[in-house]
Design a protein around this motif. Sequence first.
Motif: not given
Length: 170
Positions: A25-26, A16-21, A158-159
Amino acid sequence: MDKTFAYRRKEVVVDMPSIAEFQSRWPALFAESEISAEFTRITTIPLMSKFMSELDHHSAKLSRVCLKKGGVAGRKIAEIMASINENDTIATRRACNLKSLAVYLNEDPEKLIKEYLDVNFDNAQSELDMTALGIYVIKHEGADASDPPEDVTRVLKSLNNDGNGNNKHL
């Protein structure tokens, strides 16, 4: 991307990573072409054509729901929907429904959908470069409301944070 799907799914469900993480990564999953490719890979259905066909299918119901909105938003929606009476084409219906939905959700449709004349293309291009999400419609100078646009561009960028606290476009 299809080789890493199971790994990405496990990462989302278990870690359950944060959206930023997840985005760091992807990053490819936040590009329009990759989103469309991933949707097609999972469902075997092209995303944009599916979205447009569903928008067309639910157009009448969406119009009725939006038109029931009261107050200032309801008046704005009624003004937007009046365009359909002047020019009842599929493109007009789609644009009116999307603009109405933005107003219904208390968003400014002018920030989402911007219209330019072809003589003002340089202005459109400079704004397009600074936009993360939007729809740009370029029309011929002197074109009637019923004339099709010269060009329609979807923008989905994407920012990413550059490390100095500033967002930059990828």
